[in-house]
Scaffold this motif. Sequence first.
Motif, short mmCIF file in Angstrom:
data_model
loop_
_atom_site.label_atom_id
_atom_site.label_comp_id
_atom_site.label_asym_id
_atom_site.label_seq_id
_atom_site.Cartn_x
_atom_site.Cartn_y
_atom_site.Cartn_z
N ASP A 77 8.39 -25.80 -25.25
CA ASP A 77 7.40 -26.20 -24.24
C ASP A 77 6.50 -25.18 -23.68
OD1 ASP A 77 9.07 -24.81 -22.88
OD2 ASP A 77 9.42 -26.18 -21.45
N GLY A 78 6.27 -24.07 -24.39
CA GLY A 78 5.60 -22.96 -23.97
C GLY A 78 5.84 -21.87 -24.85
N ASN A 117 3.66 -36.05 -35.81
CA ASN A 117 3.00 -35.13 -35.17
C ASN A 117 3.80 -34.93 -33.79
OD1 ASN A 117 3.25 -38.28 -34.31
ND2 ASN A 117 1.57 -38.11 -33.25
N ASN A 118 3.10 -34.00 -32.94
CA ASN A 118 3.52 -33.30 -31.96
C ASN A 118 4.89 -32.47 -32.30
OD1 ASN A 118 2.16 -33.53 -29.64
ND2 ASN A 118 2.85 -35.72 -28.97
N THR A 119 4.57 -31.81 -33.39
CA THR A 119 5.79 -30.95 -33.85
C THR A 119 5.56 -29.71 -33.87
OG1 THR A 119 4.93 -31.55 -36.11
CG2 THR A 119 6.69 -32.86 -35.51
N ILE A 173 3.73 -21.10 -40.30
CA ILE A 173 4.08 -21.70 -38.92
C ILE A 173 2.81 -22.51 -38.55
CG2 ILE A 173 3.21 -19.64 -37.67
CD1 ILE A 173 5.56 -20.70 -35.65
N CYS A 174 3.06 -23.80 -38.17
CA CYS A 174 1.99 -24.74 -37.64
C CYS A 174 2.40 -25.48 -36.50
CB CYS A 174 1.52 -25.47 -38.85
SG CYS A 174 2.85 -26.72 -39.74
N LYS A 175 1.30 -26.09 -35.79
CA LYS A 175 1.38 -26.97 -34.68
C LYS A 175 0.69 -28.24 -34.88
CE LYS A 175 2.55 -28.51 -30.35
NZ LYS A 175 1.70 -29.52 -30.64
N GLU A 195 -1.69 -24.09 -31.39
CA GLU A 195 -1.68 -24.91 -30.35
C GLU A 195 -0.57 -24.66 -29.24
OE1 GLU A 195 -3.61 -28.75 -30.23
OE2 GLU A 195 -4.52 -28.57 -32.01
N TYR A 196 -0.67 -24.90 -27.95
CA TYR A 196 0.69 -25.00 -27.24
C TYR A 196 1.37 -26.10 -27.48
CZ TYR A 196 -1.10 -21.29 -24.05
OH TYR A 196 -1.25 -19.99 -23.76
N PRO A 197 2.96 -25.76 -27.50
CA PRO A 197 3.56 -26.84 -27.70
C PRO A 197 3.70 -27.98 -26.57
CG PRO A 197 4.73 -24.94 -28.23
CD PRO A 197 3.36 -24.75 -27.54
N VAL A 198 3.89 -29.48 -26.92
CA VAL A 198 3.66 -30.24 -26.01
C VAL A 198 5.25 -30.30 -25.18
CG1 VAL A 198 3.49 -32.73 -25.34
CG2 VAL A 198 2.01 -31.70 -26.97
N ASN A 199 5.24 -30.43 -23.72
CA ASN A 199 6.45 -30.51 -22.97
C ASN A 199 6.80 -31.90 -23.23
OD1 ASN A 199 8.44 -30.21 -21.25
ND2 ASN A 199 7.03 -29.48 -19.70
N ILE A 200 7.76 -32.10 -24.16
CA ILE A 200 8.75 -33.32 -24.38
C ILE A 200 9.85 -33.03 -24.78
CG2 ILE A 200 6.46 -34.72 -25.08
CD1 ILE A 200 7.14 -34.06 -28.12
#
Length: 304
Positions: free
Chosen positions: A159-160, A187-189, A204-206, A254-259
Amino acid sequence: MNLNCFQLFAINLVILITNSEFFEKQKDFDFDEYNVSVFFISQSIATNLLICFQICKHEPKCAYLTFKSNKCSLYTKYASYIKKYDQNSVFYTRLSAFDLKGLVYYWPIFNSSTNDIVSRADLYEPVNAFIISNRFGIPKSAISLSVGRYKLPPRNYFDGDFTLMAWIRLTITSYFQRFIDCGISKNNTVIVILSNGLSNRPQICKNTNSYSELYFISRTPLEIGVWNHLTFTFKNGLGSYYKNGVLDQQGTLEYPVNILRTNCFLGKSLLIQDPDASADFDDIKLFNRALDDDEIRQEYHENF
């Protein structure tokens, strides 16, 4: 028995230190000798407990000690996982040694256990997974996947800023085989790949909800059949990859989504066309911050 002033002073000093902010006495417990080699640091001769305390204080990794028959034995902070009840034993906890420095998940892999000893995010539902000897030859102390995988329980793993690291040995070249693939869907991975295509170069990818993807690929391929310490960090939009403690590649992420990430795997891709991993894994760690270069080198040189 009559004690002289020096002996009384020494005894009182030991009692003071034992109950101070530095050490705490744990009665009726010992460490499981069958598993202890994984978290054992060293053993030396000490004429008294006070000297044993001093030996521990000069060893940065020391978190626990035992003192038996003038033998001072030191253990890492992870040895708490193998303590056992023994009414005839005692060990001492070094209270100042328990700053985990952002370590939030740790799968050490020992005695056939795939449990996380920090947050209880235990690996489960293995497919084509085996327990093997690790890089030191210690039996039952590493995971081997042969077109296989494990599931990770739902957690907010990313998440960051973060650092993900492990000892990994590729056993075959496989198209886009995974280290970690973790999100809700494709997605969102957060994805760490052990081989970009068939190159054996980690990637590594986002991914995001809008299917945008930022990634970078390492400069050097991994050797088949060789243990390597791989580290992936993310901080302030910059991802970094280290091989055996040395920076190999960097790139924008990209920043990881806080989920809450409910679809997370070791060795498996969320894309149906990518095969499960054929590789060995040990000492998997995830931090909630980006370790610096010195810390990463220190992790590489650790012998446990």
